[in-house]
Scaffold this active site. Structure first.
Site, PDB file in Angstrom:
ATOM      1  N   ASP A   1       0.827  -1.212   0.000  1.00  0.00           N
ATOM      2  CA  ASP A   1       0.000   0.000   0.000  1.00  0.00           C
ATOM      3  C   ASP A   1       0.859   1.260   0.000  1.00  0.00           C
ATOM      4  O   ASP A   1       0.656   2.172   0.797  1.00  0.00           O
ATOM      5  CB  ASP A   1      -0.930   0.000   1.211  1.00  0.00           C
ATOM      6  N   LEU A   2       1.812   1.316  -0.931  1.00  0.00           N
ATOM      7  CA  LEU A   2       2.662   2.508  -1.032  1.00  0.00           C
ATOM      8  C   LEU A   2       1.928   3.583  -1.817  1.00  0.00           C
ATOM      9  O   LEU A   2       2.296   3.945  -2.937  1.00  0.00           O
ATOM     10  CB  LEU A   2       4.003   2.142  -1.677  1.00  0.00           C
TER      11      LEU A   2
END
Length: 382
Positions: free
Chosen positions: A234-235
């Site tokens: 979840d960058l």
């Protein structure tokens, strides 16, 4: 209790602690007196930025923290939360800008706590994490339009992070990162069929349906050819903090100062991480199709993709758009009070996904690959 492999996207479990309750929690669990507290945005957990008072003679430590209260469903997966937290400790020790936990009064990294006013005795896993300085990429996207170097650095960071976790992180809790049908794992784009009803008669629904079908046909059969790793997962542009390193004169230069939110960690593939980072770089970008090439260049400086992996990038990026848009719509039905935050990607996401579909895979890939090629040979040292 549902198992991790059966978990629905955000069921009705988000904590609802008030500021006073949260401050009391910090005192009771961690033995720190709060001098200032404010809520932070969150998807399905609850976060608070807190400042603490320190008495004379007290051991030195940070003065600012993030109190993270995990939703009640995920709180029933202590091994998973331990794996996420131990990964943060490991990455910090390896030199990555990751938060670390402040131990409870009993010497633990987390504590399962009730909310006294709730009649159903739900319990929530509570952690106190060091507060990281910096500004989310999402808030300064306009300033970054003429400075794509930071997206190259984000790509490098994404690859280096996954590589370090995969090769060196051996904590016993790591087995919990095999998360089956976790809805946010990119391999599970086909599961969106269950939630697409949340789009109603949205004019873009057909685009998502096409992405899901193409994903089933062209990506799923190739998963076994991708190189496996541990993904942060979840960058996004809210989970990457940057600092300006040259604020006084000339064009500002930025560096990554913080990586947030490890709650979507799971076993996946290197190509998943770069696709996720590329997709979120597009959200607020003034040049959304090209920006992915800068992220790709940075990633491939550390982990060059194979031909099969490169060939899947287009549908993987589209798949992440579909995940974000569909799951957000589904969750907003359950949490209308959090609708603005949940649908932040949708403000531009639908437009970007449609534009990708209209341009077609060949044209978008050429733009990405040409942009990446300008940085020099893949895998070459800087």
């Amino acid at each position: 209790m549902s198992s991790e492999s059966e978990r629905q996207p955000q069921t009705l479990s988000k904590p609802a602690f008030g500021e006073k309750e949260a401050a009391e929690l910090v005192d009771r669990v961690f033995g720190l007196k709060v001098s200032w507290i404010r809520p932070l945005p969150s998807y399905d957990d609850q976060n608070f930025h807190v400042r603490v008072l320190r008495s004379k003679g007290e051991a030195e430590g940070a003065d600012e923290y993030v109190l993270k209260i995990t939703n009640s469903e995920d709180s029933q997966e202590p091994d998973l939360i331990e794996a996420q937290t131990q990964a943060m400790i490991f990455l910090s020790a390896e030199g990555f800008p990751s938060a670390t936990p402040y131990l409870t009064k009993d010497g633990y990294i987390m504590s399962l706590e009730p909310r006294g006013s709730e009649p159903d005795n739900k319990k929530y896993m509570v952690r106190l994490l060091t507060y990281l300085p910096g500004t989310p990429v999402a808030k300064i996207a306009a300033k970054l339009a003429t400075n794509p170097q930071i997206f190259y650095e984000i790509g490098k960071l994404a690859a280096s992070l996954d590589k370090a976790l995969t090769e060196k992180f051996h904590h016993p809790s790591v087995k919990s990162l095999h998360r089956g049908q976790f809805i946010w794992n990119l391999a599970n784009v086909p599961l969106l069929d269950r939630y697409i009803y949340a789009l109603g008669q949205n004019q873009y629904r057909e685009v998502v349906e096409q992405v899901i079908e193409q994903f089933k046909e062209k990506v799923i059969p190739k998963l076994s050819s991708f190189r496996a790793c541990i993904n942060h997962g979840d960058l996004n542009d809210h989970n990457i903090l940057v600092d300006c390193t040259s604020p006084s004169q000339g064009a500002p230069q930025y560096r990554v100062s913080g990586i947030l939110d490890f709650s979507d960690m799971s076993y996946g593939y290197y190509v998943f991480e770069v696709a996720i980072a590329m997709m979120y770089a597009m959200i607020e970008s003034a040049d959304p199709l090209r920006v992915g090439g800068h992220v790709l260049a940075g990633f491939e400086r550390v982990v060059p993709l194979t031909t099969e992996e490169r060939g899947a990038l287009f549908l993987l990026v589209c798949g992440r758009f579909a995940q974000s848009l569909v799951i957000a719509a589904h969750t907003a039905l359950a949490y209308p009070q959090n609708r603005d935050y949940l649908l932040v990607t949708a403000r531009t996401g639908w437009r970007h996904l449609t534009r990708m579909a209209e341009a077609g895979q060949a044209a978008v890939e050429q733009l990405w690959f040409d942009t990446a090629r300008a940085y020099g040979p893949r895998g070459a040292a800087d």
